[in-house]
Write an enzyme that holds these catalytic residues in place. Sequence first.
Site, PDB file in Angstrom:
ATOM      1  N   CYS A  18       0.849  -1.040   0.025  1.00 46.99           N
ATOM      2  CA  CYS A  18      -0.013   0.012   0.062  1.00 46.99           C
ATOM      3  C   CYS A  18       0.968   1.333  -0.057  1.00 46.99           C
ATOM      4  O   CYS A  18       2.056   1.208   0.253  1.00 46.99           O
ATOM      5  CB  CYS A  18      -0.878   0.044   1.223  1.00 46.99           C
ATOM      6  SG  CYS A  18      -0.039   0.183   2.858  1.00 46.99           S
ATOM      7  N   HIS A  80       3.734   1.990  11.659  1.00 48.11           N
ATOM      8  CA  HIS A  80       2.443   1.742  12.676  1.00 48.11           C
ATOM      9  C   HIS A  80       2.423   2.848  13.671  1.00 48.11           C
ATOM     10  O   HIS A  80       1.205   2.915  14.150  1.00 48.11           O
ATOM     11  CB  HIS A  80       2.567   0.447  13.474  1.00 48.11           C
ATOM     12  CG  HIS A  80       3.027  -0.740  12.638  1.00 48.11           C
ATOM     13  ND1 HIS A  80       4.244  -1.292  12.247  1.00 48.11           N
ATOM     14  CD2 HIS A  80       1.940  -1.453  11.617  1.00 48.11           C
ATOM     15  CE1 HIS A  80       4.173  -2.213  11.336  1.00 48.11           C
ATOM     16  NE2 HIS A  80       3.104  -2.418  11.019  1.00 48.11           N
ATOM     17  N   HIS A 130      -1.094  -4.758  19.700  1.00 49.27           N
ATOM     18  CA  HIS A 130      -0.768  -4.314  18.204  1.00 49.27           C
ATOM     19  C   HIS A 130      -0.019  -2.785  18.396  1.00 49.27           C
ATOM     20  O   HIS A 130      -0.470  -2.006  18.875  1.00 49.27           O
ATOM     21  CB  HIS A 130      -1.736  -4.262  17.253  1.00 49.27           C
ATOM     22  CG  HIS A 130      -1.308  -4.152  15.721  1.00 49.27           C
ATOM     23  ND1 HIS A 130      -1.121  -2.761  15.387  1.00 49.27           N
ATOM     24  CD2 HIS A 130      -1.237  -5.061  14.776  1.00 49.27           C
ATOM     25  CE1 HIS A 130      -0.657  -3.068  14.058  1.00 49.27           C
ATOM     26  NE2 HIS A 130      -1.042  -4.393  13.817  1.00 49.27           N
ATOM     27  N   GLU A 132       0.261  -0.407  16.491  1.00 49.33           N
ATOM     28  CA  GLU A 132      -0.586   0.721  15.865  1.00 49.33           C
ATOM     29  C   GLU A 132      -1.552   1.095  17.144  1.00 49.33           C
ATOM     30  O   GLU A 132      -1.717   2.282  17.532  1.00 49.33           O
ATOM     31  CB  GLU A 132      -1.515   0.621  14.662  1.00 49.33           C
ATOM     32  CG  GLU A 132      -2.257   1.541  14.214  1.00 49.33           C
ATOM     33  CD  GLU A 132      -3.232   1.242  13.115  1.00 49.33           C
ATOM     34  OE1 GLU A 132      -4.284   1.886  13.009  1.00 49.33           O
ATOM     35  OE2 GLU A 132      -2.707   0.350  12.245  1.00 49.33           O
ATOM     36  N   THR A 170      -6.392   0.464  11.836  1.00 52.73           N
ATOM     37  CA  THR A 170      -6.543   0.608  10.232  1.00 52.73           C
ATOM     38  C   THR A 170      -6.558  -0.647   9.551  1.00 52.73           C
ATOM     39  O   THR A 170      -7.173  -0.717   8.214  1.00 52.73           O
ATOM     40  CB  THR A 170      -5.481   1.715   9.637  1.00 52.73           C
ATOM     41  OG1 THR A 170      -4.154   1.107   9.656  1.00 52.73           O
ATOM     42  CG2 THR A 170      -5.567   3.008  10.420  1.00 52.73           C
ATOM     43  N   SER A 228       1.444  -9.684  10.606  1.00 50.85           N
ATOM     44  CA  SER A 228       0.971  -8.839   9.803  1.00 50.85           C
ATOM     45  C   SER A 228      -0.650  -8.821   9.911  1.00 50.85           C
ATOM     46  O   SER A 228      -1.516  -9.933   9.556  1.00 50.85           O
ATOM     47  CB  SER A 228       1.117  -8.898   8.208  1.00 50.85           C
ATOM     48  OG  SER A 228       0.373  -8.076   7.552  1.00 50.85           O
ATOM     49  N   ASN A 230      -3.205  -7.217   8.779  1.00 48.39           N
ATOM     50  CA  ASN A 230      -4.050  -7.270   7.495  1.00 48.39           C
ATOM     51  C   ASN A 230      -3.831  -8.538   6.637  1.00 48.39           C
ATOM     52  O   ASN A 230      -4.870  -9.151   5.992  1.00 48.39           O
ATOM     53  CB  ASN A 230      -3.856  -6.084   6.692  1.00 48.39           C
ATOM     54  CG  ASN A 230      -2.643  -6.090   5.894  1.00 48.39           C
ATOM     55  OD1 ASN A 230      -2.360  -6.674   4.738  1.00 48.39           O
ATOM     56  ND2 ASN A 230      -1.268  -5.647   6.362  1.00 48.39           N
ATOM     57  N   SER A 273       1.890  -5.141   3.478  1.00 50.88           N
ATOM     58  CA  SER A 273       3.506  -5.122   3.322  1.00 50.88           C
ATOM     59  C   SER A 273       4.362  -6.078   2.828  1.00 50.88           C
ATOM     60  O   SER A 273       5.396  -6.306   3.261  1.00 50.88           O
ATOM     61  CB  SER A 273       3.616  -5.026   4.989  1.00 50.88           C
ATOM     62  OG  SER A 273       3.069  -6.194   5.571  1.00 50.88           O
TER      63      SER A 273
END
Length: 326
Positions: A18, A80, A130, A132, A170, A228, A230, A273
Amino acid sequence: MSATAARRVLLAAPRGYCAGVDRAVITVEKALEQYGSPIYVRKEIVHNKYVVQTLEKKGAIFVDETEEVPEGNIVVFSAHGVAPSVHDEAKAGKLATIDATCPLVTKVHKEAVRFADEGYDILLIGHEGHEEVIGTMGEAPERTHLVDGAEDVGHVKVRDESKVVWLSQTTLSVDETMQTVDALKQRFPLLTSPPSDDICYATQNRQVIIKQIAAEADLVIVVGSKNSSNSVRLVEVSLEAGAKDAHLVDFADEVDEAWLEGVATIGVTSGASVPEILVQGVLEWLAERGFGDVQTVTSVEEHLQFSLPKELRRDLRAEAGTATTE
């Protein structure tokens, strides 16, 4: 699909990097080019084993905490994001910093600060531990409550049920997040929503296309690392959308040939990623085993790009070691 049908691979597009990940990785590479080694990176710059190993070979040094960086050096903060206290630690340690936080994560940080200043309790939907989540909660720790799924909703306690807002990590599953939001709205009818969706555009796009593919797939292979968020979500979304089987792999040699038994259609995608070279490795591995027919399935085209951190345009070497704790 019948096991006797023609073997094929449905390749997801968009997939892989991304804009935030691309920016973060290039940031470390440019810092190494501009200032030379060592460049320290707090935590993994992005959650991908191959990316971290590649940057280490170029001279990046990854540390868990800012205090591990020797005084007078440069430290890069990961995509993050970090709490304000981490910036304070870097200043105290006389470190020059480059902030590679994804701008979409920064948006959530700013929302947390604004809502806290307006007296809201913040219900942050995300996974405990996490990076983030830790960074976002650090913006307003006394006002922020972590909600790790719909099952957590009943435990939330706020000061004023008329001043409650939800924000989110996110990289979550869109569907799972909205289930949690629905549960929160039942508990707090006056719940305020963020001005725009917090879930990353890339996370959403990758989930949308793999849902479409999974409905036709006997097997889905998601390229990505286990830490990861996502990437892990893509496996879960694939199974929920109808894939008979789904697995997460970092590299092609982690694919188990037993997964291919009775399989005619394989869906392939990658987390946000993941560099494309790893996806191509999986496609080559599959082609050697009779899955050479690759059909790309596209939902949307992504064109978003983020500019590099402003710190790269300054002479950080001159700045390092002169930072003050003021």
